[in-house]
Write a protein that holds these residues in place. Sequence first.
Motif, mmCIF file in Angstrom:
data_model
loop_
_atom_site.group_PDB
_atom_site.id
_atom_site.type_symbol
_atom_site.label_atom_id
_atom_site.label_comp_id
_atom_site.label_asym_id
_atom_site.label_seq_id
_atom_site.Cartn_x
_atom_site.Cartn_y
_atom_site.Cartn_z
ATOM 1 N N GLY A 88 0.791 -1.229 0.000
ATOM 2 C CA GLY A 88 0.000 0.000 0.000
ATOM 3 C C GLY A 88 0.818 1.271 0.000
ATOM 4 N N GLN A 89 2.114 1.178 -0.176
ATOM 5 C CA GLN A 89 2.974 2.360 -0.199
ATOM 6 C C GLN A 89 3.175 2.827 -1.628
ATOM 7 O OE1 GLN A 89 6.576 1.151 1.694
ATOM 8 N NE2 GLN A 89 5.732 1.350 3.745
ATOM 9 N N GLN A 90 3.252 4.129 -1.786
ATOM 10 C CA GLN A 90 3.487 4.689 -3.111
ATOM 11 C C GLN A 90 4.989 4.687 -3.381
ATOM 12 O OE1 GLN A 90 2.062 8.675 -3.719
ATOM 13 N NE2 GLN A 90 1.721 8.289 -5.874
ATOM 14 N N MET A 91 5.369 4.068 -4.503
ATOM 15 C CA MET A 91 6.774 3.934 -4.866
ATOM 16 C C MET A 91 6.961 4.425 -6.297
ATOM 17 S SD MET A 91 7.960 2.443 -2.173
ATOM 18 C CE MET A 91 9.268 1.276 -2.186
ATOM 19 N N LEU A 92 8.196 4.702 -6.644
ATOM 20 C CA LEU A 92 8.548 5.085 -7.999
ATOM 21 C C LEU A 92 9.014 3.824 -8.727
ATOM 22 C CD1 LEU A 92 8.564 7.754 -9.521
ATOM 23 C CD2 LEU A 92 10.982 7.947 -9.014
ATOM 24 N N MET A 93 8.348 3.494 -9.839
ATOM 25 C CA MET A 93 8.636 2.248 -10.557
ATOM 26 C C MET A 93 9.266 2.534 -11.902
ATOM 27 S SD MET A 93 5.937 -0.714 -11.563
ATOM 28 C CE MET A 93 6.456 -2.274 -12.220
ATOM 29 N N LEU A 94 10.330 1.802 -12.213
ATOM 30 C CA LEU A 94 10.985 1.880 -13.511
ATOM 31 C C LEU A 94 10.213 1.022 -14.502
ATOM 32 C CD1 LEU A 94 13.535 2.823 -15.112
ATOM 33 C CD2 LEU A 94 14.596 0.688 -14.407
ATOM 34 N N LYS A 95 10.090 1.483 -15.737
ATOM 35 C CA LYS A 95 9.366 0.725 -16.758
ATOM 36 C C LYS A 95 10.039 -0.634 -16.937
ATOM 37 C CE LYS A 95 7.339 1.360 -21.292
ATOM 38 N NZ LYS A 95 7.206 2.297 -22.404
ATOM 39 N N PRO A 96 9.301 -1.721 -16.725
ATOM 40 C CA PRO A 96 9.914 -3.055 -16.686
ATOM 41 C C PRO A 96 10.618 -3.495 -17.957
ATOM 42 C CG PRO A 96 7.713 -3.117 -15.793
ATOM 43 C CD PRO A 96 7.898 -1.758 -16.384
ATOM 44 N N ASN A 97 10.166 -3.067 -19.119
ATOM 45 C CA ASN A 97 10.836 -3.519 -20.336
ATOM 46 C C ASN A 97 11.943 -2.563 -20.790
ATOM 47 O OD1 ASN A 97 9.164 -1.506 -21.217
ATOM 48 N ND2 ASN A 97 8.039 -2.753 -22.681
ATOM 49 N N PHE A 98 12.287 -1.580 -19.983
ATOM 50 C CA PHE A 98 13.395 -0.686 -20.319
ATOM 51 C C PHE A 98 14.726 -1.351 -19.987
ATOM 52 C CE2 PHE A 98 16.224 2.976 -19.375
ATOM 53 C CZ PHE A 98 16.300 3.467 -20.657
ATOM 54 N N ILE A 99 14.831 -1.928 -18.801
ATOM 55 C CA ILE A 99 15.993 -2.723 -18.413
ATOM 56 C C ILE A 99 15.457 -4.097 -18.061
ATOM 57 C CG2 ILE A 99 17.817 -3.071 -16.726
ATOM 58 C CD1 ILE A 99 18.077 -0.100 -16.452
ATOM 59 N N ARG A 100 15.836 -5.071 -18.837
ATOM 60 C CA ARG A 100 15.306 -6.422 -18.629
ATOM 61 C C ARG A 100 16.200 -7.212 -17.668
ATOM 62 N NH1 ARG A 100 11.224 -7.752 -22.170
ATOM 63 N NH2 ARG A 100 11.075 -6.409 -23.973
ATOM 64 N N THR A 101 15.546 -7.991 -16.843
ATOM 65 C CA THR A 101 16.249 -8.964 -16.021
ATOM 66 C C THR A 101 15.712 -10.333 -16.405
ATOM 67 O OG1 THR A 101 14.630 -8.726 -14.251
ATOM 68 C CG2 THR A 101 16.608 -7.370 -14.094
ATOM 69 N N ASN A 102 16.265 -11.357 -15.843
ATOM 70 C CA ASN A 102 15.882 -12.712 -16.200
ATOM 71 C C ASN A 102 14.545 -13.060 -15.537
ATOM 72 O OD1 ASN A 102 16.021 -15.226 -17.288
ATOM 73 N ND2 ASN A 102 17.486 -16.017 -15.804
ATOM 74 N N ARG A 103 13.455 -12.895 -16.278
ATOM 75 C CA ARG A 103 12.113 -13.141 -15.764
ATOM 76 C C ARG A 103 11.323 -13.964 -16.759
ATOM 77 N NH1 ARG A 103 10.537 -10.727 -11.707
ATOM 78 N NH2 ARG A 103 11.592 -9.005 -10.796
ATOM 79 N N SER A 104 10.278 -14.599 -16.243
ATOM 80 C CA SER A 104 9.378 -15.297 -17.155
ATOM 81 C C SER A 104 8.489 -14.263 -17.841
ATOM 82 C CB SER A 104 8.522 -16.304 -16.391
ATOM 83 O OG SER A 104 7.569 -15.637 -15.592
ATOM 84 N N LYS A 105 7.883 -14.664 -18.943
ATOM 85 C CA LYS A 105 7.028 -13.719 -19.656
ATOM 86 C C LYS A 105 5.793 -13.359 -18.826
ATOM 87 C CE LYS A 105 5.071 -17.438 -22.449
ATOM 88 N NZ LYS A 105 4.948 -17.938 -23.802
ATOM 89 N N TYR A 106 5.373 -14.247 -17.935
ATOM 90 C CA TYR A 106 4.204 -13.981 -17.104
ATOM 91 C C TYR A 106 4.513 -12.891 -16.074
ATOM 92 C CZ TYR A 106 3.535 -18.530 -19.173
ATOM 93 O OH TYR A 106 3.473 -19.555 -20.067
ATOM 94 N N GLU A 107 5.716 -12.927 -15.515
ATOM 95 C CA GLU A 107 6.130 -11.876 -14.587
ATOM 96 C C GLU A 107 6.263 -10.540 -15.308
ATOM 97 O OE1 GLU A 107 8.747 -14.103 -11.203
ATOM 98 O OE2 GLU A 107 9.639 -13.924 -13.195
#
Length: 180
Positions: free
Chosen positions: A73-92
Motif C-alpha cells: 500500500g505504499q506509493q513507490m517510484l517504478m521503472l518501466k519493466p521492459n526498459f531494463i530487462r532482467t531474467n524473468r518469465s514472460k508472465y512476470e
Amino acid sequence: MSLLTDRERKLLYLIVHSRTKQSRKVFDKRDYCFQKSIRCTAKIIGKSKSAVDRLFQKLKSLDLVRKVIDSSGQQMLMLKPNFIRTNRSKYEEWYLLAMYYQGSDEKAQNYALQCRTDGVLYDCKVFGEVVCLLTGEITYGEVIRQLTWHEGKSWYQSTESYTSTDRAKRRNYCGVKLVA
C-alpha cells in the motif's frame, strides 16, 4: 539512438544493479521499484545528489518511471519493466507491465487473473471493465491475442509455486504478522 546518454545510462545501471541489501537496498528487482529517496540513493551509491536528481527528472520526462502503489500500500517510484530487462518469465513481465500502466499491485493482480480466466492477453495499457450500452456485454479492453493452452496452464502454475521471495512480498498483503 539511445534515450539516455552514456553517463546517465551508467548511473541508472549503477542504481539498478547496486549490491546493497536489506535496509540499504536502493532498487528492488522483483517489482522494479526504487526503495529510497534521491538523497539516500545518492549517498548509498556514492554519487552526487544533483546527478541522481537529473537522472530521475529525465526518466520522468521520458515516461520511464511512474508512481505506483505496491503490495503493502505504499506509493513507490517504478521503472518501466521492459526498459531494463532482467531474467524473468514472460508472465512476470506481463504482470509488471500491468502494474506499471495500471498504477497499483492490486489492479495488476486483477489484470493477471482476468487474463488467465478468459484465456486471452489483454492490453494492459487500457485494461478495465467496460459495459457496452447496446448489448450490456462486459468487456475488459482490447484483446491482444488468445493464450495457448500451454501458456494458460503455465501461467496458472507459476502463480501456484510458492517461494521465499513470494512470502516476503505478500506478507503485508495477506495480513500475516510475524511474532518474535
